[in-house]
Motif scaffolding. Structure first.
Motif, PDB file in Angstrom:
ATOM      1  N   ALA A 199       0.804  -1.398   0.018  1.00 36.15           N
ATOM      2  CA  ALA A 199       0.054   0.144   0.139  1.00 36.15           C
ATOM      3  C   ALA A 199       1.122   1.286   0.055  1.00 36.15           C
ATOM      4  CB  ALA A 199      -0.914  -0.115   1.235  1.00 36.15           C
ATOM      5  N   ALA A 200       1.782   1.323   0.931  1.00 32.31           N
ATOM      6  CA  ALA A 200       2.576   2.389   0.975  1.00 32.31           C
ATOM      7  C   ALA A 200       3.485   2.586  -0.505  1.00 32.31           C
ATOM      8  CB  ALA A 200       3.786   2.260   2.056  1.00 32.31           C
ATOM      9  N   ASP A 201       3.966   1.721  -0.945  1.00 31.09           N
ATOM     10  CA  ASP A 201       4.694   1.683  -2.099  1.00 31.09           C
ATOM     11  C   ASP A 201       3.798   2.131  -3.504  1.00 31.09           C
ATOM     12  OD1 ASP A 201       7.117   1.016  -3.653  1.00 31.09           O
ATOM     13  OD2 ASP A 201       5.721  -0.435  -4.611  1.00 31.09           O
ATOM     14  N   LEU A 202       2.559   1.755  -3.566  1.00 32.13           N
ATOM     15  CA  LEU A 202       1.639   2.284  -4.411  1.00 32.13           C
ATOM     16  C   LEU A 202       1.270   3.591  -4.334  1.00 32.13           C
ATOM     17  CD1 LEU A 202      -0.941  -0.594  -4.729  1.00 32.13           C
ATOM     18  CD2 LEU A 202       0.847   0.130  -6.339  1.00 32.13           C
ATOM     19  N   ILE A 203       1.258   4.070  -2.938  1.00 34.64           N
ATOM     20  CA  ILE A 203       0.921   5.711  -2.705  1.00 34.64           C
ATOM     21  C   ILE A 203       2.097   6.228  -2.996  1.00 34.64           C
ATOM     22  CG2 ILE A 203       0.554   7.100  -0.915  1.00 34.64           C
ATOM     23  CD1 ILE A 203      -1.894   5.336  -1.078  1.00 34.64           C
ATOM     24  N   ALA A 204       3.397   6.019  -2.718  1.00 35.29           N
ATOM     25  CA  ALA A 204       4.642   6.738  -3.221  1.00 35.29           C
ATOM     26  C   ALA A 204       4.641   6.577  -4.673  1.00 35.29           C
ATOM     27  CB  ALA A 204       5.610   5.896  -2.729  1.00 35.29           C
ATOM     28  N   GLY A 205       3.921   5.849  -5.569  1.00 35.07           N
ATOM     29  CA  GLY A 205       3.999   5.680  -6.799  1.00 35.07           C
ATOM     30  C   GLY A 205       2.733   6.487  -7.600  1.00 35.07           C
ATOM     31  N   LEU A 206       1.997   7.030  -6.535  1.00 34.11           N
ATOM     32  CA  LEU A 206       0.553   7.462  -7.008  1.00 34.11           C
ATOM     33  C   LEU A 206       0.661   8.446  -8.373  1.00 34.11           C
ATOM     34  CD1 LEU A 206      -2.267   7.766  -6.292  1.00 34.11           C
ATOM     35  CD2 LEU A 206      -1.647   9.744  -4.789  1.00 34.11           C
ATOM     36  N   ARG A 207       1.736   9.306  -8.405  1.00 38.25           N
ATOM     37  CA  ARG A 207       1.543  10.410  -9.613  1.00 38.25           C
ATOM     38  C   ARG A 207       2.161   9.596 -10.743  1.00 38.25           C
ATOM     39  NH1 ARG A 207       2.989  15.780  -7.367  1.00 38.25           N
ATOM     40  NH2 ARG A 207       2.994  15.337  -5.258  1.00 38.25           N
ATOM     41  N   VAL A 208       2.983   8.440 -10.701  1.00 41.97           N
ATOM     42  CA  VAL A 208       3.406   7.542 -11.800  1.00 41.97           C
ATOM     43  C   VAL A 208       1.983   6.761 -12.295  1.00 41.97           C
ATOM     44  CG1 VAL A 208       4.858   5.692 -12.559  1.00 41.97           C
ATOM     45  CG2 VAL A 208       5.644   7.438 -10.985  1.00 41.97           C
ATOM     46  N   LEU A 209       1.350   6.325 -11.382  1.00 42.83           N
ATOM     47  CA  LEU A 209       0.100   5.580 -11.543  1.00 42.83           C
ATOM     48  C   LEU A 209      -0.749   6.315 -12.512  1.00 42.83           C
ATOM     49  CD1 LEU A 209      -0.232   3.573  -7.998  1.00 42.83           C
ATOM     50  CD2 LEU A 209       0.118   2.549 -10.547  1.00 42.83           C
TER      51      LEU A 209
END
Lengths: 577, 577
Positions: A199-209
Motif C-alpha cells: 500500500a505504501a509503495d503504491l501511494i509513493a508511486g501515485l503520480r506515476v500510476l
C-alpha cells in the motif's frame, strides 16, 4: 583492532553499570514484594480472619501497606534506572556508528544500503541497549523465584517441591507448544506485513500510476495482496489463539494439582487454610518470574544478534588505508594522473595546471565514476599514481586531502536545514583556509556565498521559494525539483571554495538558458583556482580552458571544446548528439 | 512547494462518521461478532469459576472434611481449565476474524480512494499526509486490532465478570472493591492528559532522529567530500539526545502511573480483607468465601493494569481510524481507464492558469498538436512548461480558455522525471500499465525502449523482484521502465515532462532514444531541457513568462535568430559549428 559482538554487548552493560546494577537490585526488591502479597493474604486469613482477631487484622494490613509501598517504589526506580541505562547505551552506540560511517577513510557503506545502516543505528542499537532492561528483569525474576520458592518451602516441603519442580517442565511444555507456532507465524506475519508495504509503495508511486491511468490495475493488485495477507493473518491468529488456549489449560491443570495436594495436606492438618490460600496464590505468581526469564533469554539472544551486526559495521575495513601527511600549504592545485588504472580507468594520464578550468569528457559513465573516486581518494588506484602538487594522494590523510580537493558528485545529497544552511555548510568557518591566505578566513556572512549562489543560479531557486534562502528543505531536498537541487548543490561546492574543485555533471536537470549562465558563473567564480568538470554538456565544455577526452585506453585527446568538436569525430558524437 | 501553512490537509472524519464507518464495516460480520463475544463471555465466566471452587476446597478443609472429599472439586478445577482454554481459543479466533476482516476491508477501501483522489487535492495536502496515513495510521490500527483489542476485550470481560463474581459471593465485597475505582479513574485521567502530548512529542523526536540518520548516512559520501563529519555527528547526537530525553520522560510517567495503580490495589485488597474479617466474624460468610473474595481481587491486578495500559493505544487507534475514514469518505473522482489506440489531435485555446490569484503562470496560451505530431516545449525555469504539461494531462483544469483532445475520455498519459519502481517482480510492475499483457508483449515493450538487455540480465530476468527492498535499478533503468509502461499503456497522446533529466549526461542520450521510441506514432508534447530533443521534434514552442514567445520548426527558429536561436547557440557551445 577488530571488534566482536561480545565486546559491543559487554560495553553496553559495563558502560552503564551503575544504572544497570541499581535497576537490577531494585527490580529484585519489586519481585520479592510481589511474591509476598499472596503470602500476606494467607497470613491475614490465618492470623486475623480465622481467629477473628481485630488487632492482628490492623497489624497485618499495616504490614501489607509496607509491602505495597516497597514493591511500588522499587518498581518505579528500578524501571527508570534500567530504562536510562538502556537508552544511554543505545545513544552511545548510535553516535559511535555514525562516526564510523562518516570516518574519512570510508568503507562502512561497502555492501550495505543506507536503510540497513540506519536500521543498525536505530533498531540494533536499541536492542543492544535493551539488554540492560532484560538483565534487570532477569535478576528480579530470579529473586522473585527465590523468594516465592522459600515462602512455599516454608509452608510445606512437599507442596513447595511440587510447585518448584513442576513449573520448569510446565514451561518446557509451553515452549514446545509455542515452537512450531513461532516458526509458522513468523513467515505468515511477514506476508501480512507485505500488505501495508505494498500500500505504501503504491501511494509513493501515485503520480506515476495516475500518469499512465493505472489506478484500477493498482487497486485490483492491492486487493489481491490484502486478501492474501488476510488469509495468512487469520491462520496465524488462529494458531496463536489455540496456543494461548493451550497455555490456559496447562496452567489451570497445574493449579488443580496444587489444590489437590495442598487441599489434602490441609485436610490432614499438615498446613493451615491460610497456607493453602498462599500456596495457590504463589503457584499462580511463580509462573510470571519464569516467563520473565524466558522473555529475557529471548532478549539476550536478539541483543547478541544485534551486537554482532553493530560490531561488523564498526570493524568494517576502511576503503583507503595509509597516508598521514597533510598537503603542503599553500595548495597550488596542480593535479597529475600518471598511468592510473582503477575500475574502468585503463592507464590514464593527464595533467591539470594550477588555476586551470579543465573539462573532462568520457563516453562511459563508469570511467567518469572511477575518475571521481581516485580524485577524491574514496578509492586508491590499482596501478599508477594521482598527484596533488607533486605529492601522491595515497600519502595524504583523506580528511586533510578533502580540504584541498572537493569532489562534488552528480548525485550529491542535500541535508535537512534551510537553503542557506545547505549552501554555507562547507564554508570553512575557523582555522586557516587551505588556500593558505591566513587572515582571509571568511565568515559565512561575507559575500562569498552570494557570489557562489549567483554563479550557480541558486539565487533564482531561492527567489522561487516561499521563504527564500530561509526555506527549510525537507526529506533531503526532495521538496525541490531536480534542477533546483542541482543548483543548490553546485552553489555549496562553489561556496566551499577549495583549491581544487571537481564537478560532476552539475547541470543535467537545468534548462539550457540557465545552464549557459551557470557555465559563465562557474568560470568567474573559480578564477585562479583549479577546477575539473567531468561533464558532457557543450555549454560547460565551451567555457573550459581545455578539454580532455578520455575514451578507453591510450593517450587522451586534448584541446579546446571547439577544436575537439571540429577535429574529433567520437568527441563530437559524444557531446553533441 | 507549499509550506505547511498553505497546506490543506486531507479530511479527517468526526466521531459520528467514524462510528458509522465502523458499524458499516462490522455489518457483514455481525454473526461472527455476536458469536465471538458470546463465546468470549462464556470463556471468561468459566475461568472465573476457579476462585469459588478453590473457596469450596478451603471450606471443606476448614470444616475438617476427609481428604478424599477434595478430589471432586479438583476434578471440577480440571474441567474448568479445559473449558476455559478451549472457549478462549474459539472466542479469540472469532474476534480476530472479525477485526482482521474489517481491517482488510478498510485498508482496501483506503487504498482505492487514495489512488483516486484528484491530484491537485493531493498536491495541496502534500504527499507526506497520505503517506503517513497509509504507513503510520494503518500500522497503529493493525497493532490495535491484532494485540490491543483482544487483550482489552478479555481484560474488560474479566474485570466485569470478576466484579459480578464478587457480588455473587456477597454484595458487600463488590461494594468495597469499588473503593479502588475512584483512584483508578483519577489516575487514568491524570495519565491520559500527560501521555498523549508526551507520546506525540516522542514520535516526532524519534522520527526526526530517523530522518537525520537517513540524511547523514544516506549522504555519507557528500558529508565526507565536504568534510562535514563532525557537524553531522553533532546533529545526530542532538537529535538522539532529544529522543532519549523524551523516552526517559515517558518512562517516568509510566512508572508514576503504575505506582498510583499500586495504591488502588492496596486500598481495594485491604478493604476486601477487612470486609472478609467483619463478615466472617458476624457469621455472614464462611472463611472460604472470604478467601475466594481475596483471590478474586488479587487476580484483578493484571487485567486492570492491562486494560488501563491499553487505553492510550486505543486512543491512538481511534485517531488513526478517523484519519483513514476521512479519506475513505472523501469524494473521489471516477477513474476511467486510460484510453489506448490511435493518436489524437490536441487543441489549446487561450489558456490561462495561476496557482495563487494575481500570479498568473500561463497567459493566453494557444497551441496545436496534430495527430502523431511531436512538439517540444522549451523555455527557462519558471516559464510555465510544467504547468502547461499538467494542464494538458488533465491534472488541473485551466482557469480560462479550453483544452480539447480529439479522442476518447482519458487519452493523455503523463511521464515526468519523478520515477518510481513498484516493489515486486519487474513483470508485475509493467503489468500495472496493461494487466492482461502477455510475457511476449512485456518483452516487446522493453525491447522498444532499449531495456530488454538489462532486464533479461537481471538475476531472475523479468521475475526479479525490484523496487523497495528488492534489486535496485539505476535512475536511467527506472526511467526506461516508466517508458516501457507507457508503450504498454499505448495512449493516443503523451506528455513527457523532462523525463530524461535525472540520468547524468551519459545516460541522458540513451534515454532520449528510449523516449523517442516510446512516443513513436503518438501525439506527443515533450518538455525538453536538452535541446537535442527540440532539434528532432516536428515543432518547437518556446514559452517565456507564461506566454508562447516563439513557435516553428527547429531550423526555422534557429534561422529566425530570436530567443530560441540564442538558447541553441548557448546549449551547443558558443563556438560549436
Amino acid at each position: 583492532m577488530p571488534i566482536n559482538g561480545r565486546d559491543v554487548l559487554r560495553r553496553a552493560v559495563t558502560g552503564q553499570w551503575k544504572q544497570s546494577a541499581a535497576g537490577a537490585l531494585l527490580a529484585a526488591g519489586h519481585q520479592t514484594g510481589e511474591a509476598l502479597v499472596p503470602v500476606m493474604v494467607g497470613v491475614v486469613i490465618d492470623e486475623a480472619i480465622s481467629p477473628g482477631d481485630g488487632g492482628a487484622l490492623l497489624l497485618w494490613i499495616a504490614a501489607l501497606a509496607v509491602v505495597f509501598a516497597g514493591l511500588s517504589s522499587s518498581y518505579r526506580f528500578s524501571f527508570r534506572a534500567a530504562e536510562r541505562a538502556s537508552e544511554q547505551a543505545a545513544h552511545r552506540l548510535r553516535i559511535e556508528l555514525t562516526e564510523r560511517v562518516l570516518e574519512p577513510r570510508g568503507g562502512a557503506e561497502t555492501g550495505r544500503l543506507p536503510g540497513e545502516l540506519v536500521a543498525v543505528a536505530t533498531s540494533d542499537a536499541k536492542r543492544v541497549g535493551a539488554v540492560n532492561v532484560a538483565m534487570a528483569a532477569a535478576v528480579a525474576a530470579l529473586a522473585g523465584l527465590l523468594a516465592g520458592g522459600i515462602a512455599l518451602l516454608r509452608v510445606s516441603l512437599p507442596l513447595g517441591l511440587l510447585v518448584l519442580l513442576g513449573i520448569p517442565p510446565l514451561l518446557m511444555l509451553a515452549h514446545l507448544l509455542g515452537k512450531p507456532l513461532e516458526r509458522r507465524s513468523g513467515a505468515e506475519q511477514e506476508r501480512a506485513a507485505r500488505a501495508s508495504g505494498v500500500a505504501a509503495d503504491l501511494i509513493a508511486g501515485l503520480r506515476v500510476l495516475k500518469g499512465i491511468g493505472a489506478e484500477n490495475a493498482a487497486v485490483a493488485r492491492y486487493r489481491r495482496t490484502s486478501r492474501d495477507a488476510l488469509a495468512a493473518t487469520l491462520r496465524a491468529a488462529r494458531a496463536q489463539a489455540w496456543h494461548d488456549g493451550g497455555m490456559l489449560v496447562l496452567t489451570g491443570l497445574f493449579i488443580a494439582v496444587v489444590a489437590l495436594v495442598g487441599g489434602r495436606l490441609a485436610a490432614q492438618g499438615d498446613i493451615t487454610v491460610g497456607q493453602l490460600v498462599a500456596a495457590v496464590g504463589l503457584a499462580q505468581f511463580l509462573l510470571s518470574p519464569l516467563s520473565i526469564l524466558a522473555w529475557a533469554n529471548g532478549e539476550f539472544a536478539q541483543g547478541r544478534a544485534s551486537a554482532a551486526r553493530i560490531a561488523s559495521v564498526l570493524s568494517s575495513p576502511p576503503a583507503v588505508t595509509g597516508g598521514q601527511a597533510t598537503p603542503s600549504r599553500p595548495v597550488r592545485g596542480a593535479i597529475a594522473l600518471r598511468e592510473v588504472s582503477y575500475g574502468a580507468l585503463r592507464a590514464v594520464s593527464f595533467e591539470v595546471a594550477p588555476g586551470e578550468l579543465l573539462g573532462v569528457v568520457t563516453r562511459d559513465a563508469a570511467v567518469a565514476h572511477a575518475l571521481l573516486r581516485v580524485l577524491g581518494r574514496t578509492a586508491d588506484p590499482d596501478a599508477g599514481v594521482v598527484e596533488l602538487d607533486g605529492a601522491p594522494l595515497t600519502g595524504l590523510d583523506p580528511a586533510e586531502l578533502r580540504r584541498a580537493i572537493v569532489v562534488a558528485e552528480h548525485d550529491a545529497d542535500l541535508f535537512e536545514g534551510t537553503l542557506l544552511d545547505n549552501i554555507t555548510a562547507a564554508i570553512p568557518v575557523t582555522g586557516t583556509p587551505a588556500t593558505g591566505t591566513p587572515s582571509a578566513s571568511a565568515p559565512p556572512e561575507t559575500p562569498a556565498p552570494e557570489t557562489a549562489m549567483v554563479a550557480a543560479g541558486a539565487d533564482e531557486v531561492a527567489g522561487a521559494l516561499p521563504y527564500g534562502l530561509l526555506t527549510p528543505l525537507t526529506e533531503r531536498g526532495l521538496s525541490l525539483s531536480g534542477g533546483q537541487r542541482q543548483r543548490v548543490a553546485l552553489a555549496r561546492a562553489l561556496a566551499a571554495d577549495p583549491p581544487v574543485l571537481v564537478l560532476h555533471d552539475p547541470t543535467t536537470a537545468v534548462d539550457a538558458a540557465t545552464e549557459a549562465r551557470i557555465a559563465d558563473g562557474v568560470r568567474a567564480a573559480r578564477q585562479g583556482r583549479t577546477t575539473i568538470m567531468v561533464v558532457t554538456s557543450p555549454a560547460l565544455l565551451a567555457a573550459a580552458d581545455r578539454v580532455v577526452f578520455v575514451d578507453g585506453g591510450g593517450p587522451p585527446a586534448c584541446g579546446t571544446h571547439a577544436e575537439l568538436v571540429e577535429g574529433h569525430e567520437t568527441y563530437r558524437a559524444t557531446v553533441l548528439t | 512547494m507549499a509550506t505547511s501553512e498553505e497546506r490543506e490537509l486531507l479530511p479527517t472524519a468526526n466521531a459520528a462518521q467514524t462510528w458509522a464507518a465502523v458499524r458499516e464495516l462490522a455489518h457483514p460480520h455481525r454473526l461472527t461478532a455476536l458469536g465471538g463475544f458470546a463465546v468470549l463471555v462464556a470463556a471468561t465466566a468459566i475461568g472465573l469459576l476457579t476462585a469459588p471452587v478453590l473457596g469450596h476446597i478451603i471450606d471443606l478443609v476448614s470444616r475438617s472434611s476427609p481428604a478424599a472429599a477434595i478430589t471432586e472439586p479438583v476434578t471440577w478445577l480440571a474441567a474448568i481449565a479445559v473449558g476455559h482454554g478451549v472457549a478462549t481459543a474459539i472466542g479469540v479466533s472469532l474476534i480476530a476474524k472479525l477485526g482482521e476482516g474489517m481491517l482488510a476491508t478498510l485498508r482496501e477501501r483506503f487504498v482505492d480512494r487514495a489512488l483516486r483522489l484528484p491530484l491537485d487535492q493531493l498536491e495541496r495536502a502534500g504527499s507526506g499526509d497520505l503517506t503517513s496515513r497509509v504507513t503510520g495510521d494503518v500500522s497503529v490500527i493493525t497493532n490495535a486490532v491484532r494485540d490491543a483489542l483482544p487483550a482489552l476485550a478479555r481484560s474488560v470481560l474479566t474485570i466485569g465478570l470478576t466484579l459480578v463474581g464478587l457480588a455473587v459471593l456477597d454484595w458487600r465485597f463488590l461494594l468495597v472493591a469499588l473503593l479502588a475505582a475512584p483512584i483508578q479513574i483519577h489516575t487514568l485521567r491524570w495519565y491520559a492528559g500527560r501521555a498523549v502530548p508526551l507520546y506525540a512529542a516522542q514520535r516526532v523526536a524519534v522520527g526526526a532522529q530517523q530522518q537525520q540518520l537517513l540524511g547523514t548516512v544516506g549522504g555519507a559520501s557528500t558529508v565526507r567530500a565536504f568534510g562535514l563529519g563532525d557537524e553531522h555527528v553533532g546533529l545526530v547526537a542532538t537529535r538522539s539526545s532529544a529522543a532519549v530525553d523524551l523516552v526517559l520522560r515517558g518512562a517516568r510517567l509510566v512508572t508514576r502511573f503504575y505506582a498510583r495503580l499500586n495504591l488502588a490495589e492496596f486500598v481495594g485488597l485491604s478493604a476486601v480483607l477487612v470486609t472478609g474479617f467483619l463478615l466472617v466474624r458476624s457469621g455472614g460468610v464462611s472463611i472460604g468465601t472470604a478467601g475466594a473474595a481475596a483471590l478474586y481481587f488479587h487476580s484483578l491486578f493484571t487485567p486492570i493494569n492491562i486494560a488501563l495500559g491499553l487505553v492510550d493505544d486505543a486512543q491512538a487507534a481511534g485517531a488513526g481510524l478517523a484519519r483513514l475514514v476521512g479519506v475513505v469518505g472523501a469524494a473521489a473522482e471516477p477513474a476511467p481507464a486510460l484510453a489506448s489506440g490511435a493518436a489524437a489531435a490536441v487543441g489549446v485555446r487561450g489558456v490561462g492558469y495561476s496557482y495563487r490569484s494575481g500570479h498568473p503562470v500561463l497567459r493566453e496560451v494557444d497551441l496545436d498538436l496534430a495527430a502523431k505530431e511531436r512538439v517540444a516545449l522549451v523555455g527557462a525555469s519558471g516559464a510555465g512548461k510544467t504547468t502547461l504539461a499538467k494542464l494538458i494531462a488533465g491534472i488541473h483544469p485551466p482557469d480560462s480558455g479550453s483544452i480539447t483532445v480529439d479522442g476518447p475520455a482519458r487519452s493523455v498519459a503523463l511521464v515526468t522525471q519523478e520515477v518510481h519502481v513498484f516493489a515486486g517482480p519487474l513483470a508485475e510492475d509493467l503489468r500495472l500499465a496493461r494487466p492482461e499483457a502477455s510475457d511476449g508483449e512485456l518483452a516487446e515493450a522493453l525491447d522498444r525502449v532499449g531495456a530488454l538487455g538489462w532486464a533479461r540480465a537481471l538475476p531472475d530476468g523479468l521475475a526479479t523482484v525490484v523496487g523497495d527492498g528488492g534489486h535496485r535499478l539505476t535512475a536511467a533503468q527506472a526511467q526506461q521502465l516508466a517508458l516501457a509502461r507507457l508503450v504498454l499503456a499505448d495512449p493516443p497522446v503523451v506528455v513527457l515532462d523532462e523525463a530524461t533529466a535525472e540520468a547524468g549526461s551519459a545516460g541522458a542520450r540513451a534515454l532520449e532514444a528510449s523516449a523517442a521510441a516510446a512516443i513513436e506514432g503518438r501525439t506527443a508534447l515533450v518538455v525538453a531541457h536538452r535541446l537535442t530533443q527540440a532539434a528532432s521534434a516536428d515543432h518547437v514552442v518556446l514559452l517565456d513568462q507564461g506566454r508562447v514567445a516563439e513557435t516553428g520548426t527547429h531550423d526555422e527558429l534557429v534561422r529566425a535568430g530570436g530567443r530560441y536561436a540564442t538558447l541553441w547557440a548557448a546549449w551547443s557551445g558558443h563556438r560549436a559549428p
